[in-house]
Structure formats: C-alpha cells, structure tokens
Design a protein around this motif. Structure first.
Motif, PDB file in Angstrom:
ATOM      1  N   ALA B  78      36.147  51.019  43.902  1.00  0.00           N
ATOM      2  CA  ALA B  78      37.566  50.853  44.272  1.00  0.00           C
ATOM      3  C   ALA B  78      38.241  49.868  43.319  1.00  0.00           C
ATOM      4  O   ALA B  78      39.375  50.077  42.862  1.00  0.00           O
ATOM      5  CB  ALA B  78      37.690  50.371  45.718  1.00  0.00           C
ATOM      6  N   LEU B  79      37.521  48.798  43.004  1.00  0.00           N
ATOM      7  CA  LEU B  79      38.042  47.788  42.069  1.00  0.00           C
ATOM      8  C   LEU B  79      38.253  48.399  40.680  1.00  0.00           C
ATOM      9  O   LEU B  79      39.304  48.210  40.049  1.00  0.00           O
ATOM     10  CB  LEU B  79      37.024  46.631  42.015  1.00  0.00           C
ATOM     11  N   HIS B  80      37.272  49.169  40.230  1.00  0.00           N
ATOM     12  CA  HIS B  80      37.363  49.835  38.924  1.00  0.00           C
ATOM     13  C   HIS B  80      38.530  50.830  38.924  1.00  0.00           C
ATOM     14  O   HIS B  80      39.310  50.882  37.957  1.00  0.00           O
ATOM     15  CB  HIS B  80      36.033  50.531  38.643  1.00  0.00           C
ATOM     16  N   ALA B  81      38.681  51.567  40.002  1.00  0.00           N
ATOM     17  CA  ALA B  81      39.771  52.549  40.098  1.00  0.00           C
ATOM     18  C   ALA B  81      41.130  51.850  40.010  1.00  0.00           C
ATOM     19  O   ALA B  81      42.050  52.335  39.336  1.00  0.00           O
ATOM     20  CB  ALA B  81      39.661  53.351  41.393  1.00  0.00           C
ATOM     21  N   TYR B  82      41.268  50.698  40.702  1.00  0.00           N
ATOM     22  CA  TYR B  82      42.538  49.944  40.602  1.00  0.00           C
ATOM     23  C   TYR B  82      42.831  49.589  39.148  1.00  0.00           C
ATOM     24  O   TYR B  82      43.969  49.737  38.670  1.00  0.00           O
ATOM     25  CB  TYR B  82      42.511  48.695  41.501  1.00  0.00           C
ATOM     26  N   SER B  83      41.813  49.118  38.427  1.00  0.00           N
ATOM     27  CA  SER B  83      42.053  48.672  37.045  1.00  0.00           C
ATOM     28  C   SER B  83      42.475  49.849  36.163  1.00  0.00           C
ATOM     29  O   SER B  83      43.308  49.697  35.270  1.00  0.00           O
ATOM     30  CB  SER B  83      40.815  47.969  36.484  1.00  0.00           C
ATOM     31  N   LEU B  84      41.920  51.038  36.428  1.00  0.00           N
ATOM     32  CA  LEU B  84      42.300  52.215  35.639  1.00  0.00           C
ATOM     33  C   LEU B  84      43.737  52.635  35.940  1.00  0.00           C
ATOM     34  O   LEU B  84      44.503  52.960  35.028  1.00  0.00           O
ATOM     35  CB  LEU B  84      41.345  53.381  35.928  1.00  0.00           C
ATOM     36  N   VAL B  85      44.114  52.634  37.222  1.00  0.00           N
ATOM     37  CA  VAL B  85      45.480  53.050  37.604  1.00  0.00           C
ATOM     38  C   VAL B  85      46.509  52.147  36.923  1.00  0.00           C
ATOM     39  O   VAL B  85      47.485  52.629  36.343  1.00  0.00           O
ATOM     40  CB  VAL B  85      45.657  53.005  39.139  1.00  0.00           C
ATOM     41  N   HIS B  86      46.275  50.833  36.974  1.00  0.00           N
ATOM     42  CA  HIS B  86      47.228  49.907  36.343  1.00  0.00           C
ATOM     43  C   HIS B  86      47.149  49.995  34.811  1.00  0.00           C
ATOM     44  O   HIS B  86      48.171  49.950  34.132  1.00  0.00           O
ATOM     45  CB  HIS B  86      46.980  48.480  36.832  1.00  0.00           C
ATOM     46  N   ASP B  87      45.941  50.135  34.276  1.00  0.00           N
ATOM     47  CA  ASP B  87      45.768  50.175  32.825  1.00  0.00           C
ATOM     48  C   ASP B  87      46.422  51.416  32.212  1.00  0.00           C
ATOM     49  O   ASP B  87      46.843  51.385  31.053  1.00  0.00           O
ATOM     50  CB  ASP B  87      44.273  50.151  32.488  1.00  0.00           C
ATOM     51  N   ASP B  88      46.502  52.492  32.974  1.00  0.00           N
ATOM     52  CA  ASP B  88      47.103  53.734  32.459  1.00  0.00           C
ATOM     53  C   ASP B  88      48.634  53.696  32.443  1.00  0.00           C
ATOM     54  O   ASP B  88      49.262  54.575  31.843  1.00  0.00           O
ATOM     55  CB  ASP B  88      46.656  54.935  33.317  1.00  0.00           C
ATOM     56  N   MET B  89      49.234  52.709  33.092  1.00  0.00           N
ATOM     57  CA  MET B  89      50.701  52.688  33.222  1.00  0.00           C
ATOM     58  C   MET B  89      51.403  52.572  31.861  1.00  0.00           C
ATOM     59  O   MET B  89      50.826  52.046  30.905  1.00  0.00           O
ATOM     60  CB  MET B  89      51.142  51.545  34.149  1.00  0.00           C
ATOM     61  N   ALA B 119      46.551  48.102  46.370  1.00  0.00           N
ATOM     62  CA  ALA B 119      45.831  48.324  47.626  1.00  0.00           C
ATOM     63  C   ALA B 119      44.369  48.698  47.386  1.00  0.00           C
ATOM     64  O   ALA B 119      43.516  48.437  48.244  1.00  0.00           O
ATOM     65  CB  ALA B 119      46.534  49.407  48.454  1.00  0.00           C
ATOM     66  N   LEU B 120      44.064  49.297  46.233  1.00  0.00           N
ATOM     67  CA  LEU B 120      42.658  49.569  45.899  1.00  0.00           C
ATOM     68  C   LEU B 120      41.903  48.264  45.657  1.00  0.00           C
ATOM     69  O   LEU B 120      40.739  48.140  46.047  1.00  0.00           O
ATOM     70  CB  LEU B 120      42.566  50.464  44.653  1.00  0.00           C
ATOM     71  N   GLN B 121      42.564  47.302  45.020  1.00  0.00           N
ATOM     72  CA  GLN B 121      41.904  45.996  44.853  1.00  0.00           C
ATOM     73  C   GLN B 121      41.630  45.377  46.228  1.00  0.00           C
ATOM     74  O   GLN B 121      40.538  44.879  46.501  1.00  0.00           O
ATOM     75  CB  GLN B 121      42.732  45.031  44.006  1.00  0.00           C
ATOM     76  N   THR B 122      42.625  45.412  47.097  1.00  0.00           N
ATOM     77  CA  THR B 122      42.456  44.852  48.439  1.00  0.00           C
ATOM     78  C   THR B 122      41.303  45.545  49.167  1.00  0.00           C
ATOM     79  O   THR B 122      40.493  44.896  49.837  1.00  0.00           O
ATOM     80  CB  THR B 122      43.752  45.035  49.256  1.00  0.00           C
ATOM     81  N   LEU B 123      41.260  46.891  49.048  1.00  0.00           N
ATOM     82  CA  LEU B 123      40.205  47.661  49.701  1.00  0.00           C
ATOM     83  C   LEU B 123      38.820  47.218  49.232  1.00  0.00           C
ATOM     84  O   LEU B 123      37.874  47.164  50.029  1.00  0.00           O
ATOM     85  CB  LEU B 123      40.406  49.159  49.418  1.00  0.00           C
ATOM     86  N   ALA B 124      38.702  46.890  47.942  1.00  0.00           N
ATOM     87  CA  ALA B 124      37.410  46.435  47.417  1.00  0.00           C
ATOM     88  C   ALA B 124      36.924  45.212  48.191  1.00  0.00           C
ATOM     89  O   ALA B 124      35.764  45.152  48.627  1.00  0.00           O
ATOM     90  CB  ALA B 124      37.530  46.116  45.930  1.00  0.00           C
ATOM     91  N   PHE B 125      37.811  44.247  48.400  1.00  0.00           N
ATOM     92  CA  PHE B 125      37.392  43.031  49.118  1.00  0.00           C
ATOM     93  C   PHE B 125      37.167  43.317  50.607  1.00  0.00           C
ATOM     94  O   PHE B 125      36.274  42.742  51.224  1.00  0.00           O
ATOM     95  CB  PHE B 125      38.401  41.904  48.877  1.00  0.00           C
ATOM     96  N   GLU B 126      37.963  44.222  51.172  1.00  0.00           N
ATOM     97  CA  GLU B 126      37.723  44.620  52.569  1.00  0.00           C
ATOM     98  C   GLU B 126      36.314  45.216  52.716  1.00  0.00           C
ATOM     99  O   GLU B 126      35.583  44.879  53.652  1.00  0.00           O
ATOM    100  CB  GLU B 126      38.785  45.642  53.007  1.00  0.00           C
ATOM    101  N   LEU B 127      35.937  46.098  51.790  1.00  0.00           N
ATOM    102  CA  LEU B 127      34.622  46.746  51.867  1.00  0.00           C
ATOM    103  C   LEU B 127      33.483  45.728  51.812  1.00  0.00           C
ATOM    104  O   LEU B 127      32.445  45.922  52.448  1.00  0.00           O
ATOM    105  CB  LEU B 127      34.480  47.763  50.726  1.00  0.00           C
ATOM    106  N   LEU B 128      33.670  44.647  51.067  1.00  0.00           N
ATOM    107  CA  LEU B 128      32.612  43.632  50.950  1.00  0.00           C
ATOM    108  C   LEU B 128      32.421  42.816  52.228  1.00  0.00           C
ATOM    109  O   LEU B 128      31.486  42.033  52.323  1.00  0.00           O
ATOM    110  CB  LEU B 128      32.888  42.697  49.768  1.00  0.00           C
ATOM    111  N   THR B 129      33.316  42.985  53.202  1.00  0.00           N
ATOM    112  CA  THR B 129      33.116  42.277  54.479  1.00  0.00           C
ATOM    113  C   THR B 129      32.290  43.113  55.458  1.00  0.00           C
ATOM    114  O   THR B 129      32.014  42.657  56.571  1.00  0.00           O
ATOM    115  CB  THR B 129      34.471  41.922  55.149  1.00  0.00           C
ATOM    116  N   ASP B 130      31.877  44.325  55.057  1.00  0.00           N
ATOM    117  CA  ASP B 130      31.084  45.206  55.926  1.00  0.00           C
ATOM    118  C   ASP B 130      29.771  44.519  56.337  1.00  0.00           C
ATOM    119  O   ASP B 130      28.954  44.175  55.473  1.00  0.00           O
ATOM    120  CB  ASP B 130      30.780  46.500  55.152  1.00  0.00           C
ATOM    121  N   PRO B 131      29.552  44.333  57.650  1.00  0.00           N
ATOM    122  CA  PRO B 131      28.324  43.672  58.115  1.00  0.00           C
ATOM    123  C   PRO B 131      27.039  44.369  57.656  1.00  0.00           C
ATOM    124  O   PRO B 131      25.981  43.729  57.589  1.00  0.00           O
ATOM    125  CB  PRO B 131      28.446  43.718  59.637  1.00  0.00           C
ATOM    126  N   ALA B 132      27.101  45.666  57.325  1.00  0.00           N
ATOM    127  CA  ALA B 132      25.904  46.378  56.854  1.00  0.00           C
ATOM    128  C   ALA B 132      25.303  45.723  55.615  1.00  0.00           C
ATOM    129  O   ALA B 132      24.108  45.853  55.352  1.00  0.00           O
ATOM    130  CB  ALA B 132      26.245  47.845  56.546  1.00  0.00           C
TER     131      ALA B 132
END
Lengths: 295, 295
Positions: B78-89, B119-132
């Motif tokens: 998700a973090l990588h995808a955010y960087s690509l979306v912004h980098d392509d602008m 929001a993809l960057q935010t999602l990356a940090f949200e995913l890292l809070t997964d108790p699994a």
C-alpha cells in the motif's frame, strides 16, 4: 484548586502552540538540508494549534503532564499540516495564501508540495511511536485511531466529498454537508480530544462526544467567518464558498440559524464534560471561544 | 528437508502476490462507494509484489506463517502504491502508463490521485496495527521502521533528490546516485526484508545487509532495463532517463560495468544469508532473478 487556577483558553492555547512548535522543531532538527525538509518546517510553522491543544488539555484533565502527551499533539499538527499543504494545491482548493503566507506550492513548487505533505503524514506516525507516550499498547491505539480518523473513511473521505460537491448538479443538503465535515475537520478534532483519554487509559467516550459537537461548531463558525470575516485577520481568502455557489451551514441555515446552531452545539459539548467538574474548565472555555474567533 | 522442497522464486512471488492482493481487498471491502476508494483499489492491483514477497519470505525463514506476516506485506505494498500514484503525477515524473494501464491522474484526475495516494499511505500504517502481526511492541517497531524508511530521511528524500537531479547543472556522481537510490527504492526494500525478523523477534542485521545489496542491484537492473527493455513487456515508458540526460548506473558504469556490478551485489546478498542455509534458498533465488527480469 479553585476555578481561577485553571488557565483560560487563550493562555492554554498559546502555551500549547509553543510546546508543539518546540517538539516539531526537535523532530526535524537533524534532517537533510533539502527543499522538502525546509518546506515541511515552513508548513508546520504558525497556525492556531487547536488540535495539539486538545491533545494536551484532554490529557491534563486526567493529570497527564504535557511532556508525556506532547508527541501526540505534535503528530496531529503534522498530520493537519500535511492535509493543508495538499488541499491548497492547484488541483485541489487552489489557494495561494495560508496563515497570511504564500502556500508551499507557491513558495517552492507543486512537486515539493506533494512530497512535503507526504513526509508530514509519515512524520505524524513516526511521532506516535515515541516511548514518552506510554506503553506500546497505548501507542498502537493512537496509531490505529489516527489512521482511521485521517484516512479514506475519515479526513480524506471528507476532502473527496468536498471536491465532488464542487461539480455536483445541486448544492449539498444539511445531512450531506454534516457528513462531509464530520470527515474533513471532525475526525481529527475527535482523535485529538480522545488522545488524552487513550494516553491516560481512561474512557474516551465523553471526550469523543464533546469533540463531535466541538468539531461541528468549529466548522459552522468557519462558514460564518467565511461570510462575515476579514481576510487580513483570517490570513486566507474568504467568501470562496459563497462565490463558488457551494452549500455551507450559512447558506442552508441562514446566518442567524447557523449562529444559533453553533451556540447549541457548544452547550452540548459542555454538557458532555460536566461530570469532570472544574478539570474540564479549559476545554469548555475552548468550545466557547471556537464560535467567537475571528481567524 | 531438501533444497528441492523450497519453492523457486517465481512460484513464491506469485503466491505472495495472490496473498497480498486478498489482504488488500479485505482491507478496502467495506469502504464508501467513492472515486477515491475506487482509485485506491485500482492503484493497488497488479505489480510484482516484490516488497510483499520479501516480508513473507523473510518471515518464513524464521518459521513464521504467511497469515501472521500478511498485514505487514500488504502495508508495504500500500505504501509503495501511494508512492507510485504521487510519483506519476504531472508535477512529478509525469507518467501516463503504469503496469500497462493509465495512471490514476489520467483515469480519474489529479485531485483523486493526491487523495488516493494520501489514503494509501494512511492505510499502510493502519494495516501495521493488525493484532495478527504480534505484540504491540512488535507492531510499534514495524510502524517506526516503516515511517523512518518511507519519510523525509528515506523514500521521500530519494524522490526529492531525484527531482532535484532533473534540473541540476551537471549529472549526479556515482556516490550521489547511490544515495538517491538507497532512499528512493532501497529503504522500502530494506524494511520489507527486516520485517520478517522483527515479527519473529530475531536479529534483523543479516536481512538488512542482504536487502541493502538487493535494493541496489534492483535499481541497477532497472537502469539496464530502461536501456535494453521492451516497453510493452515492462508496462511503462522506457529510455526516459537517457532522453532526459540524467545520470544512471548505466551512464556512469557503462552497460557491461553495470551488469558486472549487479552480479557482484547479488553475490554479496547471497553471502549475507549464507548462515541460514537452505532456509534462505528462496530469498537468494530472488536476488538472482531481480537482475535477470524483463519488467
């Protein structure tokens, strides 16, 4: 402790602003000498620091020292600063002026605005890992809460709805604009007030209810200011929404109706903190000031 | 267990890609029906998933099941995808094509690209809070590591240096381009390989050294591909850097020199994992494939 011992909102806000600025300066002190870092510092200077104040003051209500909660206050201000930098860009709100200064894409360029905003969001999450905030459980709860508040179900959703509203066939209804604002400005204000309870290990529900009312009152006050305010005092362009034909709380409720709604929300906010007695004095004071501000 | 029991890199990479995609789909399953959410899903589909693979495979080296590490693999993608979306602008790399499809700002608009990336960057940090992923201590270590790797001292710094290079008076030196790439692509690759050790509570140093060599080899291979590759296979515009007169590992070392350097980095990566024996087979296989890829 008597009521007069509690600081008034303007005093507490100024103190919080100084503390938050110091923490943000420290966070970027040893970074590379690159335009993106300068732009981050620039974007994080100034501003009311209402969100940072809410973190510190909600923590203080539970006896938590400012030093303990400070990185969470700095985090939400870094997050807020990122949202402003991106929101001001030409493809978004297209604003040249922010806090009386040229916006980041005007002072540098759009690429620097994209990257500085991106790195400010990252910095917010980095700040929440500061051990000073408490146990790893506490810090993970703060990270999760901030991610949910600021992402595609919170702040970003509100921003997307706001942009969609600009090209919508008809102005938004009161329900739609309330949902939009609950995301765009409400979610971060809620997280800020809840953060103190999370750091203290206390029940965040009363602060959540307080902040929900406060956030909506804040936005209504913003819409009132957009109509009645002085751009020189506000430090940003005003009467944008009216010119653009967008629905606002003022266009939907009328100026007096909007003022009455804001006052009743402040009463509601106060009610939710009644059980905390004089410890809630400054937060209640904050709610009253929010609807009386001129910038 | 014999060597032949370990999956080859292409098999392991395909399996990782399916697992990561499933986790990302789940993460966005119940979100609002808004363009920004559609754009997030779009930006997260396809791609090699090398970073997600590195998370799952480095975890597997310590006997950690894929289900345990999966949210960290999804987070870095998700973090990588955010960087690509912004980098392509347009204000950044200005690319119309990514993974053979129109980029987000082309398919939607620039505002949606800004917000979906945010929001993809935010999602990356949200995913890292997964108790699994394990204890709160483990998750906070992952959050802190990803913030440092992706922020203004890591990935964003590399992107900023890359943009500055485009208007620099003279092409970058080998040292400068190595520093740039250590941030732009290296930092996330390092975090991905270290994540498995962090989740397992093991020493991340050997994986860090492996990934540092791998990341540089990956970038050199990218520069070689930019000169020798087929745009239809690569799914993106090629020979951009040569056309722009930018320094690359190929322009600085020559094609044969760059190929030799990539091979020696792969040997180095292999050396750092030697003590893990056959458990490191797939990661070593990955390093060999990285310099032989055609997309």
């Amino acid at each position: 402790m008597t009521l007069s011992a509690a600081p008034t909102f303007p005093t507490a806000l100024s103190l919080a602003a100084v503390r938050v600025q110091t923490r943000l300066n420290t966070a970027l002190a040893d970074r590379a000498d690159e335009p993106v870092i300068h732009a981050m510092r620039y974007a994080m200077s100034g501003g009311k620091r209402l969100r940072g104040f809410l973190v510190l003051e909600s923590a203080a209500m539970f006896g938590i020292a400012p030093e303990t909660a400070l990185s969470a206050a700095a985090a939400v201000e870094a997050l807020h600063a990122y949202s402003l930098v991106h929101d001001d860009m030409p493809c978004m709100d297209d604003d040249d002026l922010r806090r009386g200064q040229p916006t980041v894409h005007v002072k540098w360029d759009e690429a620097t605005a994209v990257l500085a905003g991106d790195a400010l969001q990252t910095l917010a999450f980095e700040l929440l890992t500061d051990p000073a905030l408490g146990s790893a459980e506490t810090r993970i709860a703060l990270v999760r809460g901030l991610a949910l508040a600021s992402g595609a179900q919170g702040m970003v959703l509100g921003q997307a709805l706001d942009i969609a509203a600009e090209t919508a066939a008809s102005p938004l209804s009161l329900d739609q604009i309330t949902r939009l604002q609950a995301g765009k400005t409400g979610a971060l204000i809620r997280w800020s007030a809840e953060a103190g309870a999370i750091i203290a290990g206390a029940d965040p529900a009363p602060l959540r209810a307080y902040a929900t009312a406060l956030g909506l009152a804040f936005q209504i006050a913003d819409d009132i200011l957009d109509v009645t305010g002085d751009a020189a005092v506000a430090g940003k362009r005003l009467q944008k929404d009216a010119t653009a034909g967008k629905a606002t709380f003022v266009s939907l409720l009328g100026l007096e109706g909007a003022q009455a709604r804001a006052r009743s929300l402040v009463d509601e906010a106060e009610h939710h903190l009644a059980s905390y007695g004089h410890k809630a004095h400054t937060l209640i004071d904050a709610a009253r000031f929010v609807i009386a501000r001129d910038s």
